[in-house]
Design a protein around this motif. Structure first.
Motif, short mmCIF file in Angstrom:
data_model
loop_
_atom_site.label_atom_id
_atom_site.label_comp_id
_atom_site.label_asym_id
_atom_site.label_seq_id
_atom_site.Cartn_x
_atom_site.Cartn_y
_atom_site.Cartn_z
N SER A 138 17.64 -29.36 -9.74
CA SER A 138 17.52 -28.24 -8.76
C SER A 138 16.39 -27.18 -9.16
N ALA A 139 16.02 -26.22 -7.91
CA ALA A 139 15.05 -25.54 -8.39
C ALA A 139 15.56 -24.37 -9.14
N VAL A 140 17.17 -24.05 -9.44
CA VAL A 140 17.68 -23.06 -9.98
C VAL A 140 17.50 -23.18 -11.47
N LYS A 141 16.65 -24.29 -11.93
CA LYS A 141 16.39 -24.62 -13.28
C LYS A 141 15.19 -23.41 -13.67
N ARG A 142 14.67 -23.08 -12.69
CA ARG A 142 13.43 -22.01 -12.86
C ARG A 142 13.92 -20.62 -13.61
N GLN B 268 19.28 -34.29 7.19
CA GLN B 268 19.44 -35.62 6.77
C GLN B 268 19.07 -36.54 5.46
N GLU B 269 18.57 -35.38 4.71
CA GLU B 269 17.92 -35.90 3.30
C GLU B 269 19.11 -35.92 2.04
N PRO B 270 19.44 -37.06 1.64
CA PRO B 270 20.62 -37.11 0.56
C PRO B 270 20.12 -36.34 -0.64
N LEU B 271 18.81 -36.40 -0.88
CA LEU B 271 18.34 -35.72 -2.03
C LEU B 271 18.46 -33.99 -2.07
N PHE B 272 18.86 -33.46 -0.81
CA PHE B 272 19.18 -32.08 -0.84
C PHE B 272 20.76 -31.69 -0.66
N ASP B 273 21.43 -32.92 -0.73
CA ASP B 273 23.01 -32.55 -1.05
C ASP B 273 23.26 -32.06 -2.30
N PRO B 274 24.13 -31.05 -2.25
CA PRO B 274 24.29 -30.30 -3.43
C PRO B 274 25.48 -30.93 -4.46
N ASN B 275 25.48 -30.86 -5.71
CA ASN B 275 26.46 -31.16 -6.48
C ASN B 275 27.97 -30.63 -6.08
N PRO B 276 28.93 -31.16 -5.68
CA PRO B 276 30.01 -30.81 -5.00
C PRO B 276 30.79 -29.60 -5.79
N LYS B 277 30.50 -29.67 -7.20
CA LYS B 277 30.90 -28.42 -8.07
C LYS B 277 30.37 -27.02 -7.65
N LEU B 278 29.05 -27.28 -7.30
CA LEU B 278 28.62 -25.92 -6.67
C LEU B 278 29.20 -25.26 -5.95
N PRO C 177 22.03 -26.86 5.11
CA PRO C 177 23.28 -27.80 4.52
C PRO C 177 24.46 -27.91 5.56
N GLU C 178 25.18 -29.04 5.33
CA GLU C 178 26.41 -29.37 6.29
C GLU C 178 27.62 -28.47 5.65
N ASN C 179 27.71 -28.16 4.33
CA ASN C 179 28.80 -27.32 3.58
C ASN C 179 28.08 -26.48 2.87
N VAL C 180 28.76 -25.19 2.77
CA VAL C 180 28.02 -24.17 1.95
C VAL C 180 29.20 -23.74 0.98
N GLN C 181 28.77 -22.59 0.02
CA GLN C 181 29.75 -22.43 -1.10
C GLN C 181 30.92 -21.78 -0.46
N TYR D 221 20.27 -25.59 -3.22
CA TYR D 221 21.45 -26.59 -3.19
C TYR D 221 21.16 -28.11 -3.91
N GLY D 222 20.20 -28.60 -3.32
CA GLY D 222 19.99 -29.98 -3.92
C GLY D 222 18.86 -30.08 -4.93
N ASN D 223 18.21 -31.09 -4.89
CA ASN D 223 17.06 -31.44 -5.95
C ASN D 223 15.82 -30.64 -5.37
N ASP D 224 15.11 -30.31 -6.29
CA ASP D 224 13.97 -29.23 -6.10
C ASP D 224 13.21 -29.62 -5.19
N TYR D 225 12.70 -29.03 -4.12
CA TYR D 225 12.00 -29.58 -2.82
C TYR D 225 10.57 -30.00 -3.19
N HIS D 226 10.08 -29.41 -4.20
CA HIS D 226 8.60 -29.70 -4.76
C HIS D 226 8.52 -31.21 -4.85
N HIS D 227 9.47 -31.98 -5.57
CA HIS D 227 9.60 -33.33 -5.96
C HIS D 227 9.94 -34.10 -4.66
#
Length: 308
Positions: A287-291, A254-264, A81-85, A97-103
């Protein structure tokens, strides 16, 4: 079309689809990995991950997964990621951080498979993203995409290790790449930094001692033996990657789907401790965190908070 030309076209298309790199190896029995996997399982280093015991033969031979398999096309997709917690908060592994990588990866693999079929006609093959008995890192290593480091992650000189690994196993004969050499040298940064001493010896990780195992895979209570050792990690762990010298070459994806919700990224410890079901659903919608579900995440937060 000749094998060399097709192999190159596959790599060019993989790049166009956003993959970091693409390597190809011959679909055959993984002779060197067989005794290692057997030893790892016999030592119970998989803990309660019972699924690791299933399909032992299929894990070692892709021809048992795809009829007539001749090639394993391995692909890497960057997630750094460009930015971290913010500092001093409870930590989530960067891959989640972003969308579940599987999909995200599955759809790219489908496109690559369609491209191959469009070029030469119907191809028998299957796409794999960490969801079937495939030894991803072994195939990526055989395909010349990196070497398996002392932390058991695939490492690449130019980009480090913050990437996902996926495969297309196909019944096509292609031009095969050759493995690269090991560049860990005398470095033991990952071994020295692991909070739970899960890297029991160079190149061997006891999965049942890993923070990722405790915070994601383990469904029961986290054992008191790791009290005070989780280092504020509540979903996964990046310690052995963060300290790896090769990751100084990591560049933002460079994958927008991996960008986190800014709140995270801005959540404080107090925010995490007071997280509600509604907030959880908004921040980790895809996110994969839903696991872990909210209950699992709260279990992890409570364990870290109360065992300092």
């Amino acid at each position: 079309m000749n094998r060399s030309m097709l192999s190159q076209q596959i790599k060019t298309e993989a790049k166009r689809l956003g993959f970091l790199s693409c390597g190809i190896s011959k679909a055959e029995f993984l002779e060197e990995e067989a005794p290692r996997l057997e030893h790892w399982l016999n030592k119970n280093m998989h803990g309660e991950m019972g699924y690791m015991e299933n399909h032992f033969d299929k894990r070692l031979d892709p021809r048992l997964l795809v009829d007539g398999a001749k090639s394993v096309i391995s692909l890497l997709l960057n997630y750094y990621p460009e930015n971290v917690q913010i500092e001093g908060t409870y930590k989530v592994s960067k891959y989640a951080y972003g969308n579940d990588y599987h999909h995200v990866i599955k759809s790219k693999l489908r496109e690559l498979q369609e491209f191959i079929s469009a070029e030469i006609g119907e191809v028998n093959g299957r796409a794999f993203v960490d969801s079937a008995p495939v030894l991803d890192k072994a195939w990526a290593s055989k395909s010349g995409l990196g070497w398996i480091g002392k932390n058991s992650n695939l490492l690449t000189q130019q980009v480090g290790s913050f990437y996902f690994i996926a495969e297309l196993i196909v019944d096509l004969e292609l031009v095969y790449d050759t493995p690269v050499t090991d560049h860990c040298g005398t470095c033991t940064a990952c071994i020295d930094a692991c909070p739970t001493n899960a890297i029991v010896e160079p190149y061997v990780v006891d999965g049942s001692k890993c923070i990722s195992y405790f915070t994601i895979e383990l469904k029961n209570e986290i054992p008191s033996s790791v009290k005070g050792m989780l280092d504020d990690w509540i979903f996964g762990c990046d310690v052995c990657q963060d300290v790896c010298p090769w990751n100084r070459f990591s560049k933002p994806h460079q994958e927008p789907l991996f960008d986190p919700n800014p709140k995270l990224l801005s959540m404080s410890k107090k925010d995490w401790e007071e997280i509600t079901d509604d907030v959880f659903k908004i921040i980790f919608k895809k996110s994969a965190v839903k696991r872990t579900k909210l209950t699992g995440l709260k279990r992890n937060i409570d364990f870290v908070k109360n065992t300092k």
